[in-house]
Design a protein around this motif. Structure first.
Motif, mmCIF file in Angstrom:
data_model
loop_
_atom_site.group_PDB
_atom_site.id
_atom_site.type_symbol
_atom_site.label_atom_id
_atom_site.label_comp_id
_atom_site.label_asym_id
_atom_site.label_seq_id
_atom_site.Cartn_x
_atom_site.Cartn_y
_atom_site.Cartn_z
ATOM 1 N N LEU A 13 8.875 -48.093 -6.357
ATOM 2 C CA LEU A 13 8.939 -48.429 -7.772
ATOM 3 C C LEU A 13 7.540 -48.789 -8.253
ATOM 4 O O LEU A 13 6.989 -49.809 -7.838
ATOM 5 C CB LEU A 13 9.896 -49.589 -8.023
ATOM 6 N N SER A 14 6.972 -47.959 -9.102
ATOM 7 C CA SER A 14 5.647 -48.241 -9.625
ATOM 8 C C SER A 14 5.749 -49.025 -10.919
ATOM 9 O O SER A 14 6.835 -49.194 -11.487
ATOM 10 C CB SER A 14 4.886 -46.935 -9.872
ATOM 11 N N ALA A 15 4.596 -49.485 -11.408
ATOM 12 C CA ALA A 15 4.568 -50.219 -12.677
ATOM 13 C C ALA A 15 5.094 -49.368 -13.816
ATOM 14 O O ALA A 15 5.633 -49.892 -14.797
ATOM 15 C CB ALA A 15 3.144 -50.686 -12.967
ATOM 16 N N ARG A 16 4.954 -48.047 -13.691
ATOM 17 C CA ARG A 16 5.364 -47.174 -14.790
ATOM 18 C C ARG A 16 6.880 -47.012 -14.890
ATOM 19 O O ARG A 16 7.369 -46.308 -15.765
ATOM 20 C CB ARG A 16 4.680 -45.815 -14.658
ATOM 21 N N HIS A 17 7.626 -47.646 -13.999
ATOM 22 C CA HIS A 17 9.077 -47.703 -14.185
ATOM 23 C C HIS A 17 9.444 -48.630 -15.341
ATOM 24 O O HIS A 17 10.566 -48.578 -15.846
ATOM 25 C CB HIS A 17 9.771 -48.174 -12.905
ATOM 26 N N ALA A 35 4.347 -48.445 -18.831
ATOM 27 C CA ALA A 35 4.166 -46.999 -18.774
ATOM 28 C C ALA A 35 3.397 -46.481 -19.977
ATOM 29 O O ALA A 35 2.783 -45.415 -19.909
ATOM 30 C CB ALA A 35 5.520 -46.307 -18.679
ATOM 31 N N ALA A 36 3.453 -47.200 -21.088
ATOM 32 C CA ALA A 36 2.776 -46.753 -22.304
ATOM 33 C C ALA A 36 1.297 -47.123 -22.319
ATOM 34 O O ALA A 36 0.569 -46.739 -23.236
ATOM 35 C CB ALA A 36 3.468 -47.348 -23.529
ATOM 36 N N LEU A 37 0.830 -47.863 -21.333
ATOM 37 C CA LEU A 37 -0.587 -48.216 -21.239
ATOM 38 C C LEU A 37 -1.382 -47.083 -20.596
ATOM 39 O O LEU A 37 -0.841 -46.280 -19.822
ATOM 40 C CB LEU A 37 -0.754 -49.497 -20.415
ATOM 41 N N SER A 38 -2.657 -47.034 -20.903
ATOM 42 C CA SER A 38 -3.528 -46.059 -20.246
ATOM 43 C C SER A 38 -3.774 -46.489 -18.804
ATOM 44 O O SER A 38 -3.489 -47.638 -18.420
ATOM 45 C CB SER A 38 -4.856 -45.953 -20.999
ATOM 46 N N ALA A 39 -4.317 -45.580 -18.021
ATOM 47 C CA ALA A 39 -4.610 -45.896 -16.624
ATOM 48 C C ALA A 39 -5.601 -47.051 -16.527
ATOM 49 O O ALA A 39 -5.462 -47.932 -15.662
ATOM 50 C CB ALA A 39 -5.159 -44.653 -15.925
ATOM 51 N N ALA A 40 -6.582 -47.073 -17.414
ATOM 52 C CA ALA A 40 -7.583 -48.144 -17.382
ATOM 53 C C ALA A 40 -6.959 -49.482 -17.775
ATOM 54 O O ALA A 40 -7.257 -50.521 -17.168
ATOM 55 C CB ALA A 40 -8.739 -47.803 -18.325
ATOM 56 N N GLN A 80 8.659 -44.713 -30.894
ATOM 57 C CA GLN A 80 7.491 -45.518 -31.242
ATOM 58 C C GLN A 80 6.643 -45.826 -30.008
ATOM 59 O O GLN A 80 5.408 -45.813 -30.074
ATOM 60 C CB GLN A 80 7.951 -46.818 -31.914
ATOM 61 N N LEU A 81 7.307 -46.099 -28.881
ATOM 62 C CA LEU A 81 6.566 -46.280 -27.637
ATOM 63 C C LEU A 81 5.772 -45.024 -27.282
ATOM 64 O O LEU A 81 4.603 -45.101 -26.867
ATOM 65 C CB LEU A 81 7.530 -46.603 -26.492
ATOM 66 N N ALA A 82 6.415 -43.875 -27.448
ATOM 67 C CA ALA A 82 5.757 -42.613 -27.109
ATOM 68 C C ALA A 82 4.539 -42.378 -27.994
ATOM 69 O O ALA A 82 3.517 -41.870 -27.531
ATOM 70 C CB ALA A 82 6.748 -41.456 -27.244
ATOM 71 N N ARG A 83 4.639 -42.731 -29.281
ATOM 72 C CA ARG A 83 3.497 -42.559 -30.175
ATOM 73 C C ARG A 83 2.324 -43.440 -29.739
ATOM 74 O O ARG A 83 1.181 -43.015 -29.722
ATOM 75 C CB ARG A 83 3.892 -42.867 -31.613
ATOM 76 N N LEU A 84 2.645 -44.707 -29.381
ATOM 77 C CA LEU A 84 1.581 -45.596 -28.906
ATOM 78 C C LEU A 84 0.993 -45.105 -27.591
ATOM 79 O O LEU A 84 -0.218 -45.178 -27.366
ATOM 80 C CB LEU A 84 2.119 -47.016 -28.733
ATOM 81 N N ALA A 85 1.855 -44.582 -26.716
ATOM 82 C CA ALA A 85 1.374 -44.062 -25.437
ATOM 83 C C ALA A 85 0.516 -42.829 -25.647
ATOM 84 O O ALA A 85 -0.475 -42.600 -24.943
ATOM 85 C CB ALA A 85 2.544 -43.732 -24.520
ATOM 86 N N GLY A 86 0.860 -42.017 -26.648
ATOM 87 C CA GLY A 86 0.118 -40.785 -26.912
ATOM 88 C C GLY A 86 -1.248 -41.012 -27.510
ATOM 89 O O GLY A 86 -2.070 -40.092 -27.560
ATOM 90 N N HIS A 87 -1.545 -42.232 -27.967
ATOM 91 C CA HIS A 87 -2.834 -42.509 -28.589
ATOM 92 C C HIS A 87 -3.953 -42.647 -27.579
ATOM 93 O O HIS A 87 -5.122 -42.628 -27.937
ATOM 94 C CB HIS A 87 -2.753 -43.800 -29.412
ATOM 95 N N HIS A 88 -3.614 -42.875 -26.287
ATOM 96 C CA HIS A 88 -4.681 -43.034 -25.306
ATOM 97 C C HIS A 88 -4.913 -41.734 -24.545
ATOM 98 O O HIS A 88 -4.053 -40.860 -24.483
ATOM 99 C CB HIS A 88 -4.379 -44.181 -24.332
ATOM 100 N N SER A 89 -6.066 -41.592 -23.984
ATOM 101 C CA SER A 89 -6.413 -40.396 -23.216
ATOM 102 C C SER A 89 -6.474 -40.750 -21.741
ATOM 103 O O SER A 89 -6.575 -41.905 -21.360
ATOM 104 C CB SER A 89 -7.777 -39.856 -23.673
ATOM 105 N N SER A 102 -4.107 -40.424 -19.629
ATOM 106 C CA SER A 102 -2.843 -40.911 -19.085
ATOM 107 C C SER A 102 -2.292 -39.930 -18.065
ATOM 108 O O SER A 102 -2.513 -38.734 -18.162
ATOM 109 C CB SER A 102 -1.840 -41.103 -20.218
ATOM 110 N N ASP A 103 -1.571 -40.431 -17.101
ATOM 111 C CA ASP A 103 -0.969 -39.556 -16.092
ATOM 112 C C ASP A 103 0.444 -39.152 -16.480
ATOM 113 O O ASP A 103 1.207 -38.699 -15.659
ATOM 114 C CB ASP A 103 -0.962 -40.233 -14.719
ATOM 115 N N HIS A 104 0.793 -39.338 -17.733
ATOM 116 C CA HIS A 104 2.101 -38.881 -18.210
ATOM 117 C C HIS A 104 2.009 -38.684 -19.710
ATOM 118 O O HIS A 104 1.116 -39.192 -20.363
ATOM 119 C CB HIS A 104 3.201 -39.902 -17.886
#
Length: 441
Positions: free
Chosen positions: A12-16, A21-26, A242-251, A253-255
């Protein structure tokens, strides 16, 4: 503390968790040194009202409930938190302590970090702050819907909604939970939950054993669930978008946003079944328990139940959800002074005096809501054949929460004739003399 990589190695990773999951890798890497994986068990209390929060939790495979308690020990669930959110809303809003008990519903894994660390990072990571506030808004909408649901929907509808929501949150069709726990979460009597669950089991929608409920037919449970189920799903979809939109704003990302929604939807995948059967086909004969109804009944057996109902010394009256009379026994018809053949579809409130009608309407609503075993005292209006009567009503809802089954008992003060003016009652041979006819009756 364990890193995000070690957590991933354990399955189980943090992205579960959807917020992480909506954060960038950094951004996630900056949190990783402060995240600790913990295993939470069902029934565990991780926060209490008035106590400062020591940790913020990000559920991975567990679900957690906000529970409110009254002074006399009653309780009700306010919100359910799973991998879609976090435990620590007061910190997001500037508070330090929970106002409610936070109790693990379905055990599993979570990530946690110190409350002070969370507050410090929240000030520096704008995206995490936006994600947390977005979750708070969504949770407030869910809590508002929960309040409406508890006031206006039947136990069977609410139970269906609760089972589906918890199965989706836990990402499994088997829930390790007792009827007692569910009754506390819904704020209803345990007997009401047991009756409704028995009906669901008889219909083949769930498997119901001690301490475990398995969802066998989620499609029919969705049909049975109140409108809150569909509204909750619609709100969840908006939240995910809305989560997906916020997640899509970063570059970097591994998803992508599609994978974000797919990961959540996969948790809701449960077996499906055919169309909803007629609930009336699952209802045993009036007055029989589920076990009795399952046994072959002879004509003599059924007649015993019919006679016991018809000739009982107290009044039995059944009302529909609108308060109209569906059925009554002989004693009930005598109390109301009506013919049994003509009683159906009359409003029970029409037999009450003006002062009793509003209290009875509230009582009727509470009974169908399954909030607790209820009783009230009302005044029946006088008729051509009797004077007004004071009647105690004990009632409970049927298993589907659509009928109010009442027992009526005359509690009027007996009218005693006046004693003779020339002296007390005379006793003969140590016994009182003959009583007036009104007394003998």
């Amino acid at each position: 503390m364990r890193s995000v990589q070690s957590q991933h190695a354990s399955g189980l990773s943090a992205r579960h968790n959807l917020i992480l999951a909506a954060l960038s890798a950094a951004e996630l890497a900056a949190l990783a040194p402060h995240l600790e994986r913990v295993t939470l068990v069902s029934g565990q209390v991780i926060a209490q009202p008035g106590h400062a929060m020591a940790h913020v939790y990000f559920p991975l495979s567990c679900s957690v409930s906000w529970v409110s308690h009254t002074a006399d020990g009653e309780s009700a669930e306010l919100a359910l938190v799973a991998c879609d959110g976090l435990i620590g809303v007061p910190l997001v809003l500037g508070g330090l302590a929970m106002q409610h008990t936070v109790q693990v519903q379905c055990g599993g894994q979570a990530l946690r970090m110190g409350a002070d660390v969370f507050l410090r990072i929240l000030d520096t990571q704008v995206r995490l702050q936006k994600l947390a506030l977005l979750y708070v808004q969504w949770q407030m909408a869910q809590m508002a819907q929960s309040i409406v649901c508890s006031r206006h929907h039947a136990v069977s509808e609410r139970l269906s909604h609760w089972l589906l929501s918890n199965a989706q949150a836990a990402k499994r069709a088997e829930l390790h939970v007792t009827h007692e726990t569910i009754s506390h979460m819904l704020g209803v009597r345990r007997e009401s939950v047991t009756q409704a669950a028995g009906r669901f089991q008889a219909a083949g929608w769930i498997g119901n054993s001690r301490g475990k409920i398995t969802l066998k037919d989620p499609d029919n449970l969705r049909h049975m669930a109140c409108e809150c189920q569909a509204r909750s799903q619609a709100e969840s979809q908006r939240y995910l978008q809305q989560l997906a939109r916020l997640a899509g704003h970063h570059s970097g990302s591994d998803h992508d946003s599609a994978e974000l929604q797919l990961g959540y939807a996969a948790g809701a995948a449960l077996p499906t079944a055919a169309a909803l059967p007629d609930p009336s086909s699952c209802v045993p004969p009036y007055g029989l328990s589920q076990e009795e109804a399952a046994q072959p009944q002879t004509g003599d057996d059924l007649q015993k139940y019919v006679d016991a109902y018809d000739f009982a010394p107290v009044g039995f009256v059944t009302l529909d959800a609108q308060g109209k009379i569906l059925q009554t026994n002989l004693a009930g018809a005598i109390l109301l002074d009506i013919q049994r053949s003509q009683c159906q579809h009359q409003l029970f409130a029409d037999f009450l005096d003006g002062d009793s009608q509003a209290p009875f309407a509230r009582f009727h609503h509470e009974v169908l809501g399954g909030q607790c075993r209820r009783h009230c005292v009302v005044q029946l209006t006088p008729t051509a054949h009797r004077s007004g009567l004071r009647v105690r009503i004990d009632a409970t809802a049927d298993e589907w929460g659509v009928e109010n089954r009442m027992v009526l008992i005359d509690v009027s003060e007996p009218v005693m004739p006046e004693a003779p003016q020339d002296g007390p009652w005379q006793f003969q041979n140590g016994h009182a003399g003959a009583r007036p006819a009104a007394w003998r009756s």
